[in-house]
Design a protein around this motif. Structure first.
Motif, PDB file in Angstrom:
ATOM      1  N   UNK A  46      -9.531 -39.834 -30.115  1.00 27.89           N
ATOM      2  CA  UNK A  46      -8.165 -39.329 -30.031  1.00 27.89           C
ATOM      3  C   UNK A  46      -7.746 -38.984 -28.610  1.00 27.89           C
ATOM      4  N   UNK A  47      -8.693 -38.632 -27.749  1.00 24.45           N
ATOM      5  CA  UNK A  47      -8.299 -38.306 -26.377  1.00 24.45           C
ATOM      6  C   UNK A  47      -7.814 -39.547 -25.633  1.00 24.45           C
ATOM      7  N   UNK A  48      -8.197 -40.740 -26.077  1.00 21.73           N
ATOM      8  CA  UNK A  48      -7.762 -41.984 -25.436  1.00 21.73           C
ATOM      9  C   UNK A  48      -6.660 -42.697 -26.208  1.00 21.73           C
ATOM     10  N   UNK A 100       3.096 -43.382 -17.238  1.00 19.45           N
ATOM     11  CA  UNK A 100       2.625 -43.487 -15.857  1.00 19.45           C
ATOM     12  C   UNK A 100       3.352 -42.463 -14.986  1.00 19.45           C
ATOM     13  N   UNK A 101       2.577 -41.651 -14.253  1.00 13.02           N
ATOM     14  CA  UNK A 101       3.205 -40.616 -13.408  1.00 13.02           C
ATOM     15  C   UNK A 101       2.813 -40.711 -11.940  1.00 13.02           C
ATOM     16  N   UNK A 102       1.759 -41.474 -11.625  1.00 16.68           N
ATOM     17  CA  UNK A 102       1.347 -41.603 -10.232  1.00 16.68           C
ATOM     18  C   UNK A 102       0.668 -42.959 -10.039  1.00 16.68           C
ATOM     19  N   UNK A 103       1.227 -43.750  -9.103  1.00 19.29           N
ATOM     20  CA  UNK A 103       0.652 -45.070  -8.849  1.00 19.29           C
ATOM     21  C   UNK A 103       1.190 -45.661  -7.550  1.00 19.29           C
ATOM     22  N   UNK A 129      -4.362 -33.374 -20.786  1.00 23.04           N
ATOM     23  CA  UNK A 129      -3.386 -34.367 -21.241  1.00 23.04           C
ATOM     24  C   UNK A 129      -3.186 -35.492 -20.219  1.00 23.04           C
ATOM     25  N   UNK A 130      -4.143 -35.655 -19.318  1.00 22.78           N
ATOM     26  CA  UNK A 130      -4.023 -36.649 -18.261  1.00 22.78           C
ATOM     27  C   UNK A 130      -5.130 -37.695 -18.350  1.00 22.78           C
ATOM     28  N   UNK A 131      -4.755 -38.953 -18.180  1.00 27.23           N
ATOM     29  CA  UNK A 131      -5.680 -40.072 -18.116  1.00 27.23           C
ATOM     30  C   UNK A 131      -5.577 -40.660 -16.715  1.00 27.23           C
ATOM     31  N   UNK A 176       0.212 -39.314 -18.123  1.00 24.01           N
ATOM     32  CA  UNK A 176       0.267 -38.105 -18.937  1.00 24.01           C
ATOM     33  C   UNK A 176       0.537 -38.544 -20.369  1.00 24.01           C
ATOM     34  N   UNK A 177      -0.077 -37.839 -21.312  1.00 22.21           N
ATOM     35  CA  UNK A 177       0.115 -38.176 -22.731  1.00 22.21           C
ATOM     36  C   UNK A 177       1.581 -38.001 -23.107  1.00 22.21           C
ATOM     37  N   UNK A 178       2.145 -38.995 -23.760  1.00 20.66           N
ATOM     38  CA  UNK A 178       3.567 -38.960 -24.142  1.00 20.66           C
ATOM     39  C   UNK A 178       3.846 -37.883 -25.170  1.00 20.66           C
ATOM     40  N   UNK A 179       2.847 -37.503 -25.965  1.00 19.38           N
ATOM     41  CA  UNK A 179       3.056 -36.506 -27.002  1.00 19.38           C
ATOM     42  C   UNK A 179       2.811 -35.082 -26.508  1.00 19.38           C
TER      43      UNK A 179
END
Length: 148
Positions: free
Chosen positions: A32-34, A40-43, A128-130, A143-146
């Motif tokens: 569930x964490x994935x 996308x917030x940084x790239x 909440x960050x990948x 960041x997780x959309x939910x």
């Protein structure tokens, strides 16, 4: 008559129990964490505003089979699809990337993202960050959309 009824009930319960066991054994893997939708917030020097305007995201909500998720991405123009294999010790392999071929006015973010996505070899989930990263220090942060 009672023995016959007991045998029938015992057979019925055995069949029901067998059905439950088989169904439980076929429950797909779930991390569930994935397995979420990620914004996308940084790239790569793009501003957060550009990413928000383009609705830049990856979607990893698909079923996980043998550690692999059929994922999708959208960076403002084309729909992209890929396979992400999440391995032990924070390793990831992204492959089989395909995309629709629409031409749009501003495809800078999409072009840069599609070039770098399959070079990502590591992942980490913190709250909440990948974060996906490669061996050269390049990274993509989501960041997780939910997450509110």
């Amino acid at each position: 008559m009672k023995n016959r009824m007991k045998k029938i009930l015992l057979s019925l319960f055995s069949i029901l129990l067998l059905g439950i066991v088989i169904n439980c054994a076929s429950v797909p893997e779930k991390k569930t964490e994935l397995q979420r939708q990620w914004m996308l917030i940084s790239f790569d020097g793009f501003t957060k505003e550009e990413m928000i305007q383009n609705k830049a995201e990856i979607n990893l909500t698909g079923e996980m089979k043998k550690g692999k998720i059929q994922g999708s991405a959208y960076m403002g123009c084309n729909s992209m699809s890929f396979v992400a294999e999440f391995k032990k010790e924070g390793k990831v392999k992204i492959s089989n990337g395909v995309s629709t071929l629409k031409a749009c006015q501003n495809m800078n973010l999409e072009t840069a993202f599609s070039r770098k996505l399959d070079t990502m070899t590591k992942y980490s989930v913190e709250g909440h960050f990948l974060t996906l990263s490669d061996e050269n220090g390049n990274s993509m942060k989501f960041v997780a959309a939910d997450w509110d």
